[in-house]
Write a protein that holds these residues in place. Structure first.
Motif, PDB file in Angstrom:
ATOM      1  N   THR A   1      -0.768  -0.384  -4.203  1.00  0.00           N
ATOM      2  CA  THR A   1       0.206   0.195  -5.131  1.00  0.00           C
ATOM      3  C   THR A   1       0.924  -0.919  -5.882  1.00  0.00           C
ATOM      4  OG1 THR A   1       1.880   0.360  -3.383  1.00  0.00           O
ATOM      5  CG2 THR A   1       0.525   2.319  -3.821  1.00  0.00           C
ATOM      6  N   ARG A   2       1.799  -1.667  -5.180  1.00  0.00           N
ATOM      7  CA  ARG A   2       2.530  -2.731  -5.866  1.00  0.00           C
ATOM      8  C   ARG A   2       3.113  -3.705  -4.859  1.00  0.00           C
ATOM      9  NH1 ARG A   2       7.812  -3.667  -7.796  1.00  0.00           N
ATOM     10  NH2 ARG A   2       7.792  -4.992  -9.674  1.00  0.00           N
ATOM     11  N   ALA A   3       2.779  -4.964  -5.012  1.00  0.00           N
ATOM     12  CA  ALA A   3       3.422  -6.028  -4.251  1.00  0.00           C
ATOM     13  C   ALA A   3       4.695  -6.435  -4.984  1.00  0.00           C
ATOM     14  CB  ALA A   3       2.490  -7.225  -4.099  1.00  0.00           C
ATOM     15  N   MET A   4       5.787  -6.564  -4.254  1.00  0.00           N
ATOM     16  CA  MET A   4       7.082  -6.846  -4.852  1.00  0.00           C
ATOM     17  C   MET A   4       7.459  -8.314  -4.725  1.00  0.00           C
ATOM     18  SD  MET A   4       9.276  -3.543  -3.495  1.00  0.00           S
ATOM     19  CE  MET A   4       8.331  -3.306  -1.989  1.00  0.00           C
ATOM     20  N   PRO A   5       8.050  -8.891  -5.758  1.00  0.00           N
ATOM     21  CA  PRO A   5       8.631 -10.227  -5.609  1.00  0.00           C
ATOM     22  C   PRO A   5       9.670 -10.220  -4.494  1.00  0.00           C
ATOM     23  CG  PRO A   5       8.547  -9.579  -7.918  1.00  0.00           C
ATOM     24  CD  PRO A   5       8.212  -8.361  -7.117  1.00  0.00           C
ATOM     25  N   VAL A   6       9.943 -11.378  -3.929  1.00  0.00           N
ATOM     26  CA  VAL A   6      10.847 -11.437  -2.783  1.00  0.00           C
ATOM     27  C   VAL A   6      12.231 -10.892  -3.127  1.00  0.00           C
ATOM     28  CG1 VAL A   6      11.579 -13.823  -3.238  1.00  0.00           C
ATOM     29  CG2 VAL A   6      11.638 -12.911  -0.898  1.00  0.00           C
ATOM     30  N   GLU A   7      12.660 -11.062  -4.383  1.00  0.00           N
ATOM     31  CA  GLU A   7      13.981 -10.535  -4.766  1.00  0.00           C
ATOM     32  C   GLU A   7      14.020  -9.010  -4.645  1.00  0.00           C
ATOM     33  OE1 GLU A   7      13.137 -14.367  -6.858  1.00  0.00           O
ATOM     34  OE2 GLU A   7      12.066 -12.452  -6.684  1.00  0.00           O
TER      35      GLU A   7
ATOM     36  N   HIS B   1       0.815  -1.219   0.000  1.00  0.00           N
ATOM     37  CA  HIS B   1       0.000   0.000   0.000  1.00  0.00           C
ATOM     38  C   HIS B   1       0.848   1.269   0.000  1.00  0.00           C
ATOM     39  CE1 HIS B   1      -3.816  -2.048   0.575  1.00  0.00           C
ATOM     40  NE2 HIS B   1      -3.262  -2.768   1.528  1.00  0.00           N
ATOM     41  N   PHE B   2       2.144   1.146   0.201  1.00  0.00           N
ATOM     42  CA  PHE B   2       3.005   2.318   0.355  1.00  0.00           C
ATOM     43  C   PHE B   2       3.431   2.856  -1.010  1.00  0.00           C
ATOM     44  CE2 PHE B   2       4.801   0.440   4.563  1.00  0.00           C
ATOM     45  CZ  PHE B   2       3.605   0.742   5.205  1.00  0.00           C
ATOM     46  N   GLN B   3       3.271   4.156  -1.194  1.00  0.00           N
ATOM     47  CA  GLN B   3       3.828   4.789  -2.396  1.00  0.00           C
ATOM     48  C   GLN B   3       5.339   4.911  -2.303  1.00  0.00           C
ATOM     49  OE1 GLN B   3       1.338   8.443  -2.717  1.00  0.00           O
ATOM     50  NE2 GLN B   3       0.756   7.630  -4.709  1.00  0.00           N
ATOM     51  N   GLU B   4       5.852   5.002  -1.091  1.00  0.00           N
ATOM     52  CA  GLU B   4       7.293   5.132  -0.872  1.00  0.00           C
ATOM     53  C   GLU B   4       7.771   4.048   0.094  1.00  0.00           C
ATOM     54  OE1 GLU B   4       8.680   9.481  -0.778  1.00  0.00           O
ATOM     55  OE2 GLU B   4       6.677   9.555   0.109  1.00  0.00           O
ATOM     56  N   PRO B   5       7.823   2.811  -0.345  1.00  0.00           N
ATOM     57  CA  PRO B   5       8.243   1.748   0.572  1.00  0.00           C
ATOM     58  C   PRO B   5       9.663   1.922   1.091  1.00  0.00           C
ATOM     59  CG  PRO B   5       8.109   0.951  -1.701  1.00  0.00           C
ATOM     60  CD  PRO B   5       7.477   2.308  -1.680  1.00  0.00           C
TER      61      PRO B   5
ATOM     62  N   CYS C   1      14.176  -8.016  -0.965  1.00  0.00           N
ATOM     63  CA  CYS C   1      15.554  -8.161  -0.483  1.00  0.00           C
ATOM     64  C   CYS C   1      16.420  -6.995  -0.936  1.00  0.00           C
ATOM     65  CB  CYS C   1      16.153  -9.477  -0.964  1.00  0.00           C
ATOM     66  SG  CYS C   1      15.448 -10.945  -0.182  1.00  0.00           S
ATOM     67  N   GLU C   2      16.227  -6.565  -2.182  1.00  0.00           N
ATOM     68  CA  GLU C   2      16.979  -5.419  -2.695  1.00  0.00           C
ATOM     69  C   GLU C   2      16.621  -4.147  -1.945  1.00  0.00           C
ATOM     70  OE1 GLU C   2      19.445  -2.888  -4.664  1.00  0.00           O
ATOM     71  OE2 GLU C   2      19.505  -5.085  -4.575  1.00  0.00           O
ATOM     72  N   LEU C   3      15.354  -3.993  -1.584  1.00  0.00           N
ATOM     73  CA  LEU C   3      14.920  -2.838  -0.802  1.00  0.00           C
ATOM     74  C   LEU C   3      15.657  -2.804   0.537  1.00  0.00           C
ATOM     75  CD1 LEU C   3      12.623  -0.684  -1.457  1.00  0.00           C
ATOM     76  CD2 LEU C   3      11.254  -1.922   0.236  1.00  0.00           C
ATOM     77  N   PHE C   4      15.740  -3.973   1.190  1.00  0.00           N
ATOM     78  CA  PHE C   4      16.481  -4.061   2.445  1.00  0.00           C
ATOM     79  C   PHE C   4      17.945  -3.668   2.225  1.00  0.00           C
ATOM     80  CE2 PHE C   4      12.825  -5.737   4.262  1.00  0.00           C
ATOM     81  CZ  PHE C   4      13.006  -6.222   5.548  1.00  0.00           C
ATOM     82  N   ALA C   5      18.528  -4.166   1.148  1.00  0.00           N
ATOM     83  CA  ALA C   5      19.935  -3.872   0.878  1.00  0.00           C
ATOM     84  C   ALA C   5      20.168  -2.379   0.666  1.00  0.00           C
ATOM     85  CB  ALA C   5      20.405  -4.657  -0.345  1.00  0.00           C
TER      86      ALA C   5
END
Length: 261
Positions: free
Chosen positions: A168-174, A120-124, A177-181
């Motif tokens: 907004t957009r559900a992200m694949p797990v990859e 739901h976040f526009q800016e995850p 992980c990149e967001l965390f990185a």
């Protein structure tokens, strides 16, 4: 709606009661799985952002010293208070607020979590940075969210935007992980599970635009052939059953990184 914030408030005010009472959302095994992955213990203090009806907060509260939930929508916080009262929990508090500007000091909680909110976040990225900011060094950041496989993510998200205009957009797990990185949080532990449901039950707690419910039914009908949504759709006894793919990511904030993002 004038803005995404308005869509969030509109959708989750209407969804508050049916969402909070849905068996799939209340599934205790799924909630406890997240608590266990976070290695929660009696000395922990935790924050759940975009906490909705407070189910994860209350699951953590059985284990940690104190649990806090913050959400934008007053109707969801009303349900959270009811959940707390039903479970007889005294070590819980609630606050209304924006996840991209959390009203807490740096390094304040030992666990910071989010469940079924990042899509739901526009800016995850901004939300994850805030989660990291308020987390203590050596604390844990936990994100659980829908995570379709990359090849089917566009179809999954198109359907979800029809079903819930605040999506907004559900992200694949990859990508998660990149967001965390990107914020300096290597995802040290990743788990996957399926959230089971039935199509008409799902639509009963959804508020799509007029006419879109039938479009959604047609999308699910078509997905029976090739699982185009990554939701393992199947027909049984005249009903369409489905399962949301859910990823849980847990990362430990490095020691000495109280303010670094």
């Amino acid at each position: 709606m004038d803005s995404h914030r308005d869509r969030i408030l509109d959708q989750f005010t209407r969804q508050a009661v049916p969402f909070s009472s849905a068996p799939a959302i209340r599934n205790q095994e799924a909630l406890d799985r997240i608590v266990q992955m976070a290695d929660a213990g009696p000395e922990d203090t935790m924050l759940d952002i975009a906490c909705g009806p407070g189910l994860l907060v209350c699951a953590f509260a059985r284990v940690v010293r104190h649990a806090v939930g913050i959400d934008l929508t007053p109707a969801m916080l009303e349900q959270a208070h009811k959940t707390q009262q039903e479970q007889g929990l005294n070590n819980v508090s609630w606050q209304q607020g924006d996840v991209t500007s959390l009203p807490y000091p740096d390094a304040h909680f030992s666990i910071v979590s989010s469940r079924f909110a990042f899509h739901h976040f526009q800016e995850p990225l901004a939300a994850l940075r805030e989660m990291k900011r308020v987390c203590k060094p050596t604390g844990r950041i936990v994100v659980a969210d829908s995570a379709p496989v990359a090849a089917k993510a566009d179809a999954f998200n198109a359907m979800e935007r029809l079903r819930d205009p605040s999506h907004t957009r559900a992200m694949p797990v990859e990508e998660l992980c990149e967001l965390f990185a990107q914020v300096g949080l290597p995802a040290q532990r990743t788990g996957m599970y399926r959230l089971e449901g039935e199509l008409e039950d799902l639509l009963a707690r959804s508020f799509p635009q007029d006419g879109d419910a039938d479009r959604i039914r047609a999308i699910f009908e078509n997905s029976l052939r090739d699982d185009a949504l990554d939701m393992a759709t199947r027909r049984e006894n005249g009903k369409i059953y489905l399962s949301f793919p859910v990823a849980v990511l847990v990362a430990e904030k490095a020691a000495g990184k109280a303010n670094s993002t």
